[in-house]
Design a protein around this motif. Structure first.
Motif, PDB file in Angstrom:
ATOM      1  N   GLU A  84     -83.230  25.816   9.477  1.00  0.00           N
ATOM      2  CA  GLU A  84     -83.660  27.185   9.221  1.00  0.00           C
ATOM      3  C   GLU A  84     -83.045  27.675   7.942  1.00  0.00           C
ATOM      4  OE1 GLU A  84     -84.271  29.077  13.604  1.00  0.00           O
ATOM      5  OE2 GLU A  84     -82.699  29.762  12.276  1.00  0.00           O
ATOM      6  N   ASP A 105     -82.764  31.117   6.388  1.00  0.00           N
ATOM      7  CA  ASP A 105     -83.080  32.505   6.622  1.00  0.00           C
ATOM      8  C   ASP A 105     -82.684  33.312   5.405  1.00  0.00           C
ATOM      9  OD1 ASP A 105     -82.309  34.773   9.330  1.00  0.00           O
ATOM     10  OD2 ASP A 105     -83.543  34.952   7.554  1.00  0.00           O
ATOM     11  N   TYR A 108     -79.923  35.777   5.711  1.00  0.00           N
ATOM     12  CA  TYR A 108     -78.549  35.350   5.952  1.00  0.00           C
ATOM     13  C   TYR A 108     -78.092  34.257   5.024  1.00  0.00           C
ATOM     14  CZ  TYR A 108     -79.031  38.169  10.003  1.00  0.00           C
ATOM     15  OH  TYR A 108     -79.240  39.225  10.825  1.00  0.00           O
ATOM     16  N   GLN A 152     -78.337  31.144   4.976  1.00  0.00           N
ATOM     17  CA  GLN A 152     -77.592  30.067   5.601  1.00  0.00           C
ATOM     18  C   GLN A 152     -78.555  28.990   5.963  1.00  0.00           C
ATOM     19  OE1 GLN A 152     -75.649  30.886   9.184  1.00  0.00           O
ATOM     20  NE2 GLN A 152     -74.074  32.123   8.220  1.00  0.00           N
ATOM     21  N   GLN A 211     -79.185  26.489   8.624  1.00  0.00           N
ATOM     22  CA  GLN A 211     -78.725  26.144   9.954  1.00  0.00           C
ATOM     23  C   GLN A 211     -79.527  24.984  10.453  1.00  0.00           C
ATOM     24  OE1 GLN A 211     -79.422  29.446  12.313  1.00  0.00           O
ATOM     25  NE2 GLN A 211     -77.779  30.683  11.477  1.00  0.00           N
ATOM     26  N   ASN A 264     -84.428  31.627  19.415  1.00  0.00           N
ATOM     27  CA  ASN A 264     -84.172  33.014  19.022  1.00  0.00           C
ATOM     28  C   ASN A 264     -85.381  33.662  18.369  1.00  0.00           C
ATOM     29  OD1 ASN A 264     -82.712  35.276  18.776  1.00  0.00           O
ATOM     30  ND2 ASN A 264     -81.757  34.691  16.860  1.00  0.00           N
ATOM     31  N   ARG A 281     -76.007  37.349  13.820  1.00  0.00           N
ATOM     32  CA  ARG A 281     -77.277  37.743  14.425  1.00  0.00           C
ATOM     33  C   ARG A 281     -77.534  36.967  15.688  1.00  0.00           C
ATOM     34  NH1 ARG A 281     -81.971  34.614  13.665  1.00  0.00           N
ATOM     35  NH2 ARG A 281     -80.735  33.516  12.139  1.00  0.00           N
ATOM     36  N   SER A 283     -77.435  38.071  19.410  1.00  0.00           N
ATOM     37  CA  SER A 283     -78.612  37.935  20.258  1.00  0.00           C
ATOM     38  C   SER A 283     -78.278  37.100  21.465  1.00  0.00           C
ATOM     39  CB  SER A 283     -79.740  37.305  19.471  1.00  0.00           C
ATOM     40  OG  SER A 283     -79.350  36.020  19.058  1.00  0.00           O
ATOM     41  N   GLN A 338     -78.624  38.295  24.898  1.00  0.00           N
ATOM     42  CA  GLN A 338     -79.472  37.657  25.879  1.00  0.00           C
ATOM     43  C   GLN A 338     -78.659  37.247  27.080  1.00  0.00           C
ATOM     44  OE1 GLN A 338     -81.032  34.655  23.513  1.00  0.00           O
ATOM     45  NE2 GLN A 338     -82.419  36.004  22.453  1.00  0.00           N
TER      46      GLN A 338
END
Lengths: 126, 801
Positions: free
Chosen positions: A33, A35, A38, A40, A42, A107, B166, B170, B174
């Motif tokens: 990912e 993003d 952010y 980053q 990941q 997420n 984040r 979350s 959750q």
């Protein structure tokens, strides 16, 4: 290798790169990912997500991308979105359950909301 | 020696007397070639006479041995079943009771030989996995393992720990499953079906606009690692309605979908934060990489689902199984805010058994029950569809005495028969009550409230209120609305101007700390205002005395002299003239930010200009229908087909300030001169000239102006409209000439241009609540006639919704 992009409701576009990766425990999917919000990178292995579910997730994310890109022109009315969503969750319960787990793990808030709401409707008896 | 019965029937070895040694036995059993049974070598389970193990320890050993040897490599299901059966039987037997045969071998033999084990029982027994976690090799009991196996486990562990805030938030969100948002459960659609368009009545009552699937962030949850039941800060909103009665079949209504997730009774997967799995994890099967087919739903997802359930369904869901019960309890504990609907359960459904229906509780009984379950409930909002009375109020108060905020709305045909007794009980029981907002207090006539914490009190519709004593030193906001729900047929003998002034006199004694005061009543007159202001308000910031046609300049002068530092002054609907405006503007020139003088027909543009000139901090000015006498001859607004032509006091809040639209006032016959208005102010942000139909030309030189309301300024000529407001964003221009729109567009760049009428609502003082404020025009006119104001023909028009 699947390259896709979706922007979640939290803002920020997420590029993701999905590739299959062999590990000692069998096939796993990995999601890279990136993003923008952010900054980053990941690398998230997805041991709980099998290919069928990942395909559905990618389908949903692609729909979100389409929605956002065309949403600026307000092309897609809300009823269509709801209809598509309702269609999306008309799967058997095992798949729905796996979708919940996948959305939880990846997420993806909107998918999680959608699938949980589908379950809630089932519980309420609708 | 010599105990020949100790021979294993499987391997034929004899056993010596030895001590039970659990771990070594397991190891040895693993190494034994015939590793499919328990007894093996010399070091085996035997009994000596002096050591008679209790059944539990026997069971434990057997369990360990069995699970080890039978666990991974078991091929024969028959033997596995036998091991299971042994285990279950061993546990069935009471420890210490000498039903155990003397020889362990005999027991084993008998068990292992039995083939006719009841398959039913075996099937119900739990399927066991390995004793040790296959990922990390540690024993599984009480063990939390990250669910990524192999060498990635360390990386992923780092990843999960070093994850971005984040995802951490979350995840922790959750984990508690409860989104930091208000969840409006989808009962709104059902309500729509049942009550027609009444859901729109509900929706505006919430502080933020909601949709049927609305998720509005109210409060951000705190991020925290790990879980704790009581320190969550999530909020939820529940809605229940009468159709819930249909689903609340507590003992028979468990629908199948919850069961489908629990076909195999497994615990949840190894989520990182999951302390709840007391029951599942011991027997967990780790099928990493194979998907989650055989693992039950994790608590995080379950909490997400439960967070969306209405309270009655949540009550039912708590009965499904242990995991669900725990999650339901957590969900209950996390409820901070509840919005319940009190209604009568319907007898609608035709496929209901009579018997089941009798089990269905009515909302009046289950609402207190639900309140008792929510141990952290802080805000409660009740929408009353049927009837609210003292007993219900008392039951709420006693079931949830730590309540700190209570709001009661009336929708539809709801009746409120609350009296002072109920209110007093509520105030005395809920000692932490700080906010009380009740609508429709028609029966309330006297009340004596003793509560040390109450800060905000809004009572609306209290037409019969004559006596009110408030022993609440912290009271900051008081709003008494005598107007809502009034109609012309109401008998007003109990409520005459004298009583109102007495009331205000009583109130005045205790209102030293009040900061915001709002009284809305047609019976307000100068005397009441004098009585009110005899209190020495130390920090009054907002004063609003509306609808009172008896308020004249003298009241304004008294206000000007008694209060200092007023920020908002609202004298809409009164009979003040320019003189009052002058005195107000001189007195509050350093503090007044909002001035609302709508429907004050005696004000002219001279006074307005004076006021604007002398109030440098003014941000909002509302002078709808206030310029001279509003002329209605050309009105073409559609009339509502009601018996009473209802006028509404309309206010639109646009965030910062308020724009008050006017309510209509009686039409003056005859022509009135057209007015011109030139306003120049550096800080004005919102202006409303709604209904000023004799306004012909307007020049606005307000550089900060954001919102301008020109609805119904029919005679405003577009040539005479000059707007020097570069930031103007919104113009409301209903019923104006077409060219006005064009001209305004040309003059400034407008991003939002709304030509539709505004929803007739009244914002309360702090802009947080909208209530309808209808008032019968005929009643108003009667009052005006009494006061001798002009207006022979009172034709009132009402704005369309």
């Amino acid at each position: 290798m699947i390259v896709g992009r979706w922007s979640d409701q939290g803002g920020g576009a997420i590029f993701f790169l999905v590739r299959r990766r062999r590990s000692s425990d069998g096939h796993m999917f990995e999601v890279d990912e990136y993003d923008r919000g952010y900054r980053q990178r990941q690398c998230r292995p997805l041991p709980n997500v099998i290919s069928k579910i990942l395909a559905k997730v990618i389908e949903y994310c692609k729909y979100l991308v389409d929605l956002h890109t065309s949403g600026d022109e307000k092309a897609i009315p809300e009823e269509d979105v709801k209809a598509w969503d309702a269609d999306f969750v008309k799967v058997n319960q095992a798949t729905l359950f796996d979708l919940i787990l996948a959305a939880n793990h990846l997420n993806i808030k909107s998918l999680l909301d959608l699938t949980c709401q589908a379950v809630v409707d089932m519980i309420k008896g609708l | 020696m010599g105990k020949s019965g100790y021979k294993s029937n499987y391997c034929g070895l004899e056993h010596d007397g030895c001590v039970i040694d659990t771990p070594q036995i397991s190891k040895m059993h693993q190494r034994h070639p015939k590793a499919d049974h328990v007894l093996q070598t010399k070091r085996c389970l035997t009994y000596t006479d002096d050591v008679i193990p209790t059944c539990s320890s026997l069971g434990q050993v057997a369990e360990n041995a069995l699970s080890d040897s039978f666990g991974g490599a078991c091929e024969s299901p028959r033997k596995k079943n036998k091991a299971l059966e042994y285990h279950t039987r061993a546990h069935d037997q009471n420890p210490g009771v000498a039903t155990l045969s003397n020889t362990a071998a005999g027991v084993f033999a008998s068990v292992l030989q039995s083939t006719g084990s009841d398959i039913e029982y075996i099937r119900k027994a739990k399927i066991r996995g390995n004793y040790k976690c296959s990922k990390c090799g540690q024993p599984k009991k009480g063990h939390v393992c990250i669910d990524t196996p192999g060498k990635i486990s360390s990386e992923s562990r780092k990843d999960t720990i070093a994850e971005s805030p984040r995802s951490r938030a979350s995840e922790s969100v959750q984990d508690d499953g409860l989104l930091p948002e208000k969840m409006v459960l989808g009962d709104a659609e059902e309500l729509d079906k049942r009550y027609g368009g009444l859901t729109t009545a509900i929706v505006p009552h919430t502080p933020q606009p909601t949709s049927t699937s609305g998720l509005n962030a109210v409060e951000n949850s705190q991020m925290f690692i790990g879980l704790s039941y009581t320190t969550t800060k999530k909020q939820e909103i529940w809605r229940s309605n009468a159709s819930m009665a249909k689903e609340l079949t507590p003992f028979s209504g468990l629908s199948s979908p919850p069961n489908c997730f629990f076909n195999e009774y497994h615990g949840s997967t190894g989520e990182a934060f999951n302390p709840l799995d007391r029951h599942g994890n011991t027997f967990e099967e780790n099928n990493s990489g194979e998907g989650c087919q055989s693992i039950g739903i994790p608590d995080t997802c379950l909490l997400q689902i439960m967070a969306r359930l209405p309270p009655t369904a949540l009550l039912v869901a708590g009965h499904v199984c242990r995991q669900w019960q725990q999650c339901a309890e957590r969900t209950w504990a996390a409820v901070r805010e509840a919005h319940l609907i009190l209604s009568v359960p319907t007898l609608g459904s035709t496929n209901k058994n009579e018997e089941i229906y009798r089990l269905t509780p009515s909302p009046r009984t289950y609402i207190p029950f639900i309140l008792q379950k929510c141990s952290n409930l802080v805000h409660l909002m009740i929408s009353v569809l049927s009837q609210l009375d003292d007993t219900f109020l008392k039951s709420i108060a006693s079931s949830r005495p730590e309540l700190s905020s209570l709001e009661i709305n009336m929708i539809g045909n709801g009746i409120n028969t609350m009296t002072g007794e109920g209110l007093e009980f509520l105030a005395s029981t809920c000692k932490l009550l700080s906010c009380l907002k009740i609508e429709g207090c028609q029966v309330l006539s006297r009340c004596h409230i003793v509560n040390s914490e109450i800060k905000t009190m809004w009572l609306s519709g209290c037409q019969k209120l004559t006596n009110m004593v408030l022993e609440s030193p912290l009271l900051m906001e008081l709003s008494l609305d005598f107007v809502t729900g009034m109609n012309a047929n109401l008998d007003h003998s109990t409520n005459c101007p004298d009583s109102l002034s007495d009331l205000t006199g009583q109130l005045a004694k205790k209102l030293q700390n009040v900061q915001k005061l709002h009284l809305a009543s047609p019976l307000l007159d100068d005397r009441a205002v004098f009585n009110l202001l005899s209190a020495r308000f130390r920090c009054l910031r907002m004063l609003s005395l509306i609808y009172g046609v008896g308020i004249t300049d003298e009241s304004a002068i008294v206000i000007a002299s008694n209060c200092s530092d007023l920020e908002l002054l609202d004298l809409s609907g009164s009979s003040i003239t320019d003189k009052a405006l002058v005195s107000i503007s001189t007195a509050f020139s350093k503090s007044l930010r909002r001035l609302l003088v709508a429907v004050c027909p005696k004000i002219s543009e001279v006074g307005l200009q004076e006021a604007v000139a002398h109030l440098p901090l003014l941000e909002l000015l509302d002078c709808g229908r206030a310029l001279g006498d509003g002329q209605m001859d050309n009105m073409s607004l559609p009339q509502k087909g009601q018996n009473h032509r209802v006028a509404r006091l309309v206010t639109v809040d646009n965030g910062q300030g308020k724009i008050r639209k006017t309510k209509s006032c009686p039409i003056q016959t005859g022509k009135k001169p057209f007015r011109a208005l030139v306003l120049q102010h550096s800080r004005l942000e919102k202006i409303s000239f709604w209904g000023c139909s004799n306004l012909q030309s307007l020049v606005l030189d307000c550089p900060n102006l954001i919102d301008l309301n020109l609805n119904d300024c029919q005679n405003l000529r577009s040539d005479d409209l000059v707007l020097r407001c570069p930031y103007l964003r919104q113009i409301h221009a209903l019923n104006c000439e077409q060219s006005i729109v064009q001209r305004a567009r040309n003059q400034i760049k407008i991003s939002i241009f709304s030509k539709d009428s505004q929803v007739p609502m009244l914002w309360h003082l702090d802009g947080s609540k909208r209530v309808h404020a209808p008032i019968s025009s005929t009643f108003l006119d009667a009052k005006r006639k009494q006061k001798g104001t002009e207006g022979s023909s009172a034709a009132v028009c009402c704005p369309e919704n």
